[in-house]
Write a protein that holds these residues in place. Structure first.
Motif, PDB file in Angstrom:
ATOM      1  N   LEU A   1       0.859  -1.167   0.000  1.00  0.00           N
ATOM      2  CA  LEU A   1       0.000   0.000   0.000  1.00  0.00           C
ATOM      3  C   LEU A   1       0.896   1.218   0.000  1.00  0.00           C
ATOM      4  CD1 LEU A   1      -2.490  -0.973   2.835  1.00  0.00           C
ATOM      5  CD2 LEU A   1      -2.843  -1.197   0.394  1.00  0.00           C
ATOM      6  N   THR A   2       0.690   2.070  -0.961  1.00  0.00           N
ATOM      7  CA  THR A   2       1.514   3.260  -1.021  1.00  0.00           C
ATOM      8  C   THR A   2       0.678   4.428  -1.515  1.00  0.00           C
ATOM      9  OG1 THR A   2       3.642   4.135  -1.743  1.00  0.00           O
ATOM     10  CG2 THR A   2       2.376   2.899  -3.379  1.00  0.00           C
ATOM     11  N   GLY A   3       1.152   5.594  -1.282  1.00  0.00           N
ATOM     12  CA  GLY A   3       0.468   6.807  -1.712  1.00  0.00           C
ATOM     13  C   GLY A   3       1.015   7.980  -0.939  1.00  0.00           C
ATOM     14  N   VAL A   4       0.404   9.113  -1.124  1.00  0.00           N
ATOM     15  CA  VAL A   4       0.791  10.304  -0.393  1.00  0.00           C
ATOM     16  C   VAL A   4      -0.069  10.376   0.865  1.00  0.00           C
ATOM     17  CG1 VAL A   4       0.936  12.820  -0.474  1.00  0.00           C
ATOM     18  CG2 VAL A   4       1.434  11.469  -2.527  1.00  0.00           C
ATOM     19  N   ASN A   5       0.586  10.409   2.006  1.00  0.00           N
ATOM     20  CA  ASN A   5      -0.115  10.468   3.296  1.00  0.00           C
ATOM     21  C   ASN A   5      -1.132   9.342   3.455  1.00  0.00           C
ATOM     22  OD1 ASN A   5       1.282  12.818   4.094  1.00  0.00           O
ATOM     23  ND2 ASN A   5      -0.176  14.089   3.000  1.00  0.00           N
ATOM     24  N   ILE A   6      -0.715   8.107   3.191  1.00  0.00           N
ATOM     25  CA  ILE A   6      -1.663   6.993   3.269  1.00  0.00           C
ATOM     26  C   ILE A   6      -2.244   6.837   4.668  1.00  0.00           C
ATOM     27  CG2 ILE A   6      -0.705   5.729   1.322  1.00  0.00           C
ATOM     28  CD1 ILE A   6       0.542   3.783   3.373  1.00  0.00           C
ATOM     29  N   GLY A   7      -1.520   7.267   5.667  1.00  0.00           N
ATOM     30  CA  GLY A   7      -2.036   7.193   7.030  1.00  0.00           C
ATOM     31  C   GLY A   7      -3.239   8.082   7.256  1.00  0.00           C
ATOM     32  N   ASP A   8      -3.461   9.054   6.363  1.00  0.00           N
ATOM     33  CA  ASP A   8      -4.628   9.935   6.448  1.00  0.00           C
ATOM     34  C   ASP A   8      -5.844   9.337   5.749  1.00  0.00           C
ATOM     35  OD1 ASP A   8      -3.666  12.064   7.970  1.00  0.00           O
ATOM     36  OD2 ASP A   8      -2.806  13.077   6.233  1.00  0.00           O
ATOM     37  N   PHE A   9      -5.733   8.099   5.244  1.00  0.00           N
ATOM     38  CA  PHE A   9      -6.836   7.462   4.545  1.00  0.00           C
ATOM     39  C   PHE A   9      -8.125   7.561   5.367  1.00  0.00           C
ATOM     40  CE2 PHE A   9      -9.642   3.827   4.157  1.00  0.00           C
ATOM     41  CZ  PHE A   9      -9.920   3.820   2.803  1.00  0.00           C
ATOM     42  N   GLY A  10      -9.212   7.904   4.698  1.00  0.00           N
ATOM     43  CA  GLY A  10     -10.526   7.917   5.326  1.00  0.00           C
ATOM     44  C   GLY A  10     -10.831   9.133   6.164  1.00  0.00           C
ATOM     45  N   LYS A  11      -9.933  10.072   6.210  1.00  0.00           N
ATOM     46  CA  LYS A  11     -10.121  11.259   7.041  1.00  0.00           C
ATOM     47  C   LYS A  11     -11.446  11.970   6.739  1.00  0.00           C
ATOM     48  CE  LYS A  11      -6.918  14.669   8.842  1.00  0.00           C
ATOM     49  NZ  LYS A  11      -5.664  15.344   8.616  1.00  0.00           N
ATOM     50  N   SER A  12     -11.804  12.013   5.464  1.00  0.00           N
ATOM     51  CA  SER A  12     -13.034  12.728   5.074  1.00  0.00           C
ATOM     52  C   SER A  12     -14.283  11.855   5.171  1.00  0.00           C
ATOM     53  CB  SER A  12     -12.892  13.267   3.645  1.00  0.00           C
ATOM     54  OG  SER A  12     -12.740  12.191   2.738  1.00  0.00           O
ATOM     55  N   THR A  13     -14.120  10.545   5.417  1.00  0.00           N
ATOM     56  CA  THR A  13     -15.277   9.643   5.455  1.00  0.00           C
ATOM     57  C   THR A  13     -15.511   9.024   6.822  1.00  0.00           C
ATOM     58  OG1 THR A  13     -13.925   7.746   4.794  1.00  0.00           O
ATOM     59  CG2 THR A  13     -14.958   9.032   3.019  1.00  0.00           C
ATOM     60  N   GLY A  14     -14.667   9.376   7.780  1.00  0.00           N
ATOM     61  CA  GLY A  14     -14.821   8.821   9.119  1.00  0.00           C
ATOM     62  C   GLY A  14     -14.178   7.449   9.280  1.00  0.00           C
ATOM     63  N   GLU A  15     -13.465   7.000   8.247  1.00  0.00           N
ATOM     64  CA  GLU A  15     -12.736   5.737   8.336  1.00  0.00           C
ATOM     65  C   GLU A  15     -11.293   6.053   8.725  1.00  0.00           C
ATOM     66  OE1 GLU A  15     -14.293   3.081   4.775  1.00  0.00           O
ATOM     67  OE2 GLU A  15     -13.904   5.154   4.169  1.00  0.00           O
ATOM     68  N   THR A  16     -10.525   5.007   8.989  1.00  0.00           N
ATOM     69  CA  THR A  16      -9.117   5.192   9.302  1.00  0.00           C
ATOM     70  C   THR A  16      -8.272   4.250   8.449  1.00  0.00           C
ATOM     71  OG1 THR A  16      -9.006   3.502  11.029  1.00  0.00           O
ATOM     72  CG2 THR A  16      -9.674   5.745  11.714  1.00  0.00           C
ATOM     73  N   PHE A  17      -6.994   4.546   8.377  1.00  0.00           N
ATOM     74  CA  PHE A  17      -6.077   3.649   7.687  1.00  0.00           C
ATOM     75  C   PHE A  17      -6.070   2.289   8.378  1.00  0.00           C
ATOM     76  CE2 PHE A  17      -1.706   2.033   6.893  1.00  0.00           C
ATOM     77  CZ  PHE A  17      -1.846   1.823   5.528  1.00  0.00           C
ATOM     78  N   PHE A  18      -6.182   2.291   9.686  1.00  0.00           N
ATOM     79  CA  PHE A  18      -6.232   1.033  10.425  1.00  0.00           C
ATOM     80  C   PHE A  18      -7.453   0.206  10.017  1.00  0.00           C
ATOM     81  CE2 PHE A  18      -7.065  -1.313  14.540  1.00  0.00           C
ATOM     82  CZ  PHE A  18      -6.100  -2.277  14.321  1.00  0.00           C
ATOM     83  N   ASP A  19      -8.608   0.857   9.811  1.00  0.00           N
ATOM     84  CA  ASP A  19      -9.793   0.145   9.323  1.00  0.00           C
ATOM     85  C   ASP A  19      -9.502  -0.533   7.986  1.00  0.00           C
ATOM     86  OD1 ASP A  19     -11.351   1.050  11.489  1.00  0.00           O
ATOM     87  OD2 ASP A  19     -12.039   2.823  10.377  1.00  0.00           O
ATOM     88  N   LEU A  20      -8.819   0.176   7.094  1.00  0.00           N
ATOM     89  CA  LEU A  20      -8.460  -0.375   5.794  1.00  0.00           C
ATOM     90  C   LEU A  20      -7.529  -1.576   5.947  1.00  0.00           C
ATOM     91  CD1 LEU A  20      -8.392  -0.258   2.672  1.00  0.00           C
ATOM     92  CD2 LEU A  20      -6.476   1.359   2.903  1.00  0.00           C
ATOM     93  N   VAL A  21      -6.523  -1.450   6.776  1.00  0.00           N
ATOM     94  CA  VAL A  21      -5.564  -2.533   6.992  1.00  0.00           C
ATOM     95  C   VAL A  21      -6.287  -3.785   7.498  1.00  0.00           C
ATOM     96  CG1 VAL A  21      -3.614  -3.259   8.452  1.00  0.00           C
ATOM     97  CG2 VAL A  21      -3.560  -1.043   7.295  1.00  0.00           C
ATOM     98  N   LYS A  22      -7.169  -3.609   8.468  1.00  0.00           N
ATOM     99  CA  LYS A  22      -7.909  -4.765   9.009  1.00  0.00           C
ATOM    100  C   LYS A  22      -8.782  -5.409   7.932  1.00  0.00           C
ATOM    101  CE  LYS A  22      -9.728  -2.542  12.435  1.00  0.00           C
ATOM    102  NZ  LYS A  22     -10.512  -2.157  13.605  1.00  0.00           N
TER     103      LYS A  22
END
Length: 163
Positions: A1-22
Motif C-alpha cells: 500500500l503506497t500513496g501520499v499520506n496513506i495514514g490519512d486514509f478515510g479522514k473525510s469519510t470517518g474511516e481510518t487507515f487502520f480500518d483499511l488494513v484490518k
C-alpha cells in the motif's frame, strides 16, 4: 500500500487507515501486503501491533524520515520530528525484530546547511540498519549558488550508504 499520506486514509469519510488494513487482511486471494510511505506521525502503535499478528501484512514498513535534523524537518513542514521517528522504529523492532524498514532521506532541501546535513549523516540512531532511498530534492536549476554544496551532499550520502 503506497500513496501520499496513506495514514490519512478515510479522514473525510470517518474511516481510518487502520480500518483499511484490518479489512484488507481478510481479503482472499491476495497473499501479501506491505505498508509503504506512511509518515511516522500516522503510523500508530495499533497498526504496528496488528501487522505483527497479521495473516497477510508483511513485517515491512517504508517510513519517510527525510532528514535527521529537526530544523530541516520544520523547513519541510513535516508533521513529525526525529524523536517520533525513532520511537516508531523502536516499537517496530520490539514487536518484530526482523522487520524490514525502508527510509527516505532527502538532500538539498532549500535552507539545509552543511551543519544540518552533517547531523543527518551522524545521527546513528536514525541511520543505522535501514534501506535508504536517496532523493535529490532540489531541481538543479533552483539550486543556483548552492549547487556545489548540494552535489557534495548527494555524493557524501551515496558514498556513506554504499550507493
Amino acid at each position: 500500500l503506497t500513496g501520499v499520506n496513506i495514514g490519512d486514509f478515510g479522514k473525510s469519510t470517518g474511516e481510518t487507515f487502520f480500518d483499511l488494513v484490518k479489512a484488507l487482511d481478510d481479503v482472499e486471494g491476495i497473499e501479501r501486503y506491505r505498508i509503504s510511505s506512511i509518515e511516522p506521525n500516522l503510523l500508530t502503535d495499533e497498526i504496528i501491533e496488528f501487522v505483527s499478528r497479521s495473516k497477510r501484512f508483511m513485517p515491512h514498513f517504508h517510513i519517510p524520515l527525510q532528514s535527521g535534523s529537526d530544523e530541516v524537518l520544520k523547513l519541510m513542514r513535516r508533521r513529525y520530528d526525529t524523536a517520533l521517528f525513532a520511537s516508531k522504529v523502536k516499537r517496530i523492532k520490539e514487536v518484530m525484530p526482523d522487520a524490514f524498514i525502508g527510509v527516505d532521506v532527502i538532500v538539498g532541501t532549500r535552507g539545509e546547511t552543511e551543519e544540518y546535513f552533517e547531523l543527518k549523516m551522524t545521527n546513528n540512531e536514525l541511520t543505522n540498519d535501514f534501506v535508504l532511498e536517496i532523493t535529490d530534492f532540489a531541481d538543479i536549476d533552483e539550486v543556483g549558488d548552492s549547487r556545489e554544496l548540494w552535489e557534495s551532499q548527494v555524493d557524501t550520502l551515496r558514498r556513506t550508504c554504499g550507493f
